[in-house]
Design an enzyme around this catalytic site. Structure first.
Site, PDB file in Angstrom:
ATOM      1  N   LEU A  28      42.583  30.260  33.703  1.00  0.00           N
ATOM      2  CA  LEU A  28      41.364  30.465  34.487  1.00  0.00           C
ATOM      3  C   LEU A  28      41.021  31.949  34.446  1.00  0.00           C
ATOM      4  O   LEU A  28      41.705  32.768  35.053  1.00  0.00           O
ATOM      5  CB  LEU A  28      41.565  29.997  35.929  1.00  0.00           C
ATOM      6  CG  LEU A  28      42.058  28.550  36.101  1.00  0.00           C
ATOM      7  CD1 LEU A  28      42.295  28.246  37.572  1.00  0.00           C
ATOM      8  CD2 LEU A  28      41.050  27.578  35.511  1.00  0.00           C
ATOM      9  N   GLY A  39      45.607  40.096  57.788  1.00  0.00           N
ATOM     10  CA  GLY A  39      46.466  39.876  58.948  1.00  0.00           C
ATOM     11  C   GLY A  39      45.626  40.004  60.200  1.00  0.00           C
ATOM     12  O   GLY A  39      44.763  40.896  60.300  1.00  0.00           O
ATOM     13  N   ASN A  92      48.121  37.626  49.664  1.00  0.00           N
ATOM     14  CA  ASN A  92      47.374  36.370  49.623  1.00  0.00           C
ATOM     15  C   ASN A  92      46.301  36.425  48.546  1.00  0.00           C
ATOM     16  O   ASN A  92      45.896  37.512  48.116  1.00  0.00           O
ATOM     17  CB  ASN A  92      46.714  36.089  50.980  1.00  0.00           C
ATOM     18  CG  ASN A  92      47.735  35.856  52.076  1.00  0.00           C
ATOM     19  OD1 ASN A  92      48.830  35.356  51.828  1.00  0.00           O
ATOM     20  ND2 ASN A  92      47.394  36.242  53.292  1.00  0.00           N
ATOM     21  N   GLU A 190      42.505  23.399  69.127  1.00  0.00           N
ATOM     22  CA  GLU A 190      43.614  24.148  69.725  1.00  0.00           C
ATOM     23  C   GLU A 190      43.596  24.034  71.248  1.00  0.00           C
ATOM     24  O   GLU A 190      44.648  23.918  71.880  1.00  0.00           O
ATOM     25  CB  GLU A 190      43.525  25.617  69.295  1.00  0.00           C
ATOM     26  CG  GLU A 190      43.846  25.826  67.826  1.00  0.00           C
ATOM     27  CD  GLU A 190      43.370  27.173  67.288  1.00  0.00           C
ATOM     28  OE1 GLU A 190      43.722  27.498  66.147  1.00  0.00           O
ATOM     29  OE2 GLU A 190      42.629  27.889  68.008  1.00  0.00           O
ATOM     30  N   ASP A 256      38.340  36.885  63.330  1.00  0.00           N
ATOM     31  CA  ASP A 256      38.839  38.232  63.625  1.00  0.00           C
ATOM     32  C   ASP A 256      37.693  39.161  64.019  1.00  0.00           C
ATOM     33  O   ASP A 256      37.850  40.023  64.889  1.00  0.00           O
ATOM     34  CB  ASP A 256      39.593  38.795  62.420  1.00  0.00           C
ATOM     35  CG  ASP A 256      40.869  38.023  62.118  1.00  0.00           C
ATOM     36  OD1 ASP A 256      41.484  37.503  63.069  1.00  0.00           O
ATOM     37  OD2 ASP A 256      41.248  37.928  60.939  1.00  0.00           O
ATOM     38  N   ARG A 293      35.138  39.793  53.403  1.00  0.00           N
ATOM     39  CA  ARG A 293      34.525  40.904  54.136  1.00  0.00           C
ATOM     40  C   ARG A 293      34.296  40.538  55.603  1.00  0.00           C
ATOM     41  O   ARG A 293      33.964  39.396  55.929  1.00  0.00           O
ATOM     42  CB  ARG A 293      33.199  41.302  53.494  1.00  0.00           C
ATOM     43  CG  ARG A 293      33.358  42.101  52.213  1.00  0.00           C
ATOM     44  CD  ARG A 293      32.012  42.432  51.608  1.00  0.00           C
ATOM     45  NE  ARG A 293      31.186  43.193  52.531  1.00  0.00           N
ATOM     46  CZ  ARG A 293      29.875  43.310  52.409  1.00  0.00           C
ATOM     47  NH1 ARG A 293      29.234  42.691  51.415  1.00  0.00           N
ATOM     48  NH2 ARG A 293      29.185  44.027  53.283  1.00  0.00           N
TER      49      ARG A 293
END
Length: 310
Positions: A28, A39, A92, A190, A256, A293
């Site tokens: 690929l 994180g 990652n 959650e 985040d 981003r």
């Protein structure tokens, strides 16, 4: 203004790339990867910085990947306070497939954190001045049990720190055991797990959030509802903020960005509505970007202005 710190126990170096299509076994061909810090707590600190605030990111960093992570944060002018770790910081991979628009997120296990490294991180947290906000965000790495997280939060609160936790599963449940958290941001699934019952109606979600506030486990509960924005509850009441319709390019970093924006407003003493509105705006601003981003100040402000007028 109140000072802000973040704690990330499982940081990452994230790489993002494009490929025309994805299929098994063949080679690929990918575009030149873009590297970004990753994180939970690190991204919260980055989002706060992007929005014109200041936050210090506390985290372990190991090996060449850890060095690269620290260098990237320096480029973004994010203040850091690190502990040297034996294991290399994980890396990652995010792959965007051009032909289909699909995204694949390959998330590696966090680097092992031994007792001594955790103790060093704990010492950094307990050296923070009383009254500061501490955001603990992200997953627990191998070597760190939920019990340790609960003990750390209790010790931080005894030192006068105001703790915000953005996690899930057992880690979030353990954090709530310490009681008196400033803010948590579960999604509907959650929240359902926290109150141990299905939440099928909007009123069910509000009641469950109010239950956590009344129990003293959290002063504010902001339930992330995806395209429907967020429902926020504190002891004074509840508000729901729905973002404007917009084309989502990627949901990576939206949560985040939302936590970072809400933390910044909390540090400024904002109301529940103002805090939630800014959080939803920043989360929405992150989704209009490709890859990993986070929000930008310009996009966030545009959406805040829209929400204020609607």
């Amino acid at each position: 203004m109140v000072k802000i710190y973040t704690l990330t126990l499982s940081p990452s170096l994230d790489s993002a790339t494009l490929t025309p299509q994805i299929y098994p076994e063949g080679k690929l061909r990918c575009s030149t990867p873009v590297f970004e810090p990753g994180g939970g707590g690190i991204n919260v600190a980055r989002a706060i910085t992007h929005l014109g605030g200041q936050a210090t990111a506390i985290f372990p960093a190991g090996g060449a990947t850890g060095e690269h992570l620290v260098a990237l944060l320096a480029d973004e002018q994010v203040a850091v306070d690190t502990v040297d770790a034996k294991d290399w910081t994980r890396q990652n991979l995010h792959v965007h497939v051009e032909s289909s628009g699909e995204q694949y997120r390959f998330v590696m296990p966090g680097a092992m954190l031994d007792d001594d490294e955790f103790r060093q991180l704990e010492q950094k947290v307990l050296a923070i001045e009383s009254g500061a906000l501490l955001v603990i965000s992200g997953s627990l790495p191998p070597g760190v049990q939920c019990k340790k997280l609960t003990q750390l939060i209790r010790a931080a609160k005894e030192k006068g720190l105001r703790c915000i936790v953005d996690s899930s599963g057992d880690a979030l449940t353990a954090a709530l055991e310490s009681g008196g958290l400033e803010l948590i941001k579960p999604n509907q699934k959650e929240l359902s797990a926290l109150v141990k019952r299905p939440l099928t109606q909007p009123d069910d979600v509000r009641s469950a959030a109010q239950e956590l506030v009344r129990s003293g486990k959290a002063r504010r509960v902001v339930v992330s509802l995806g395209p429907q924005g967020a429902l926020a509850v504190d002891e004074t009441g509840s508000v729901q903020v729905v973002p404007p319709p917009m084309k989502s390019q990627s949901t990576v970093g939206a949560g985040d960005s939302m936590v970072g924006a809400m933390t910044l407003k909390l540090a400024q003493g904002a109301s529940l509505l103002e805090m939630t509105r800014y959080g939803v705006a920043a989360g929405s601003a992150a989704t209009i970007n490709h890859g990993t981003r986070l929000c930008s100040l310009e996009d966030t402000q545009k959406i805040v202005n829209y929400l204020s007028q609607s």
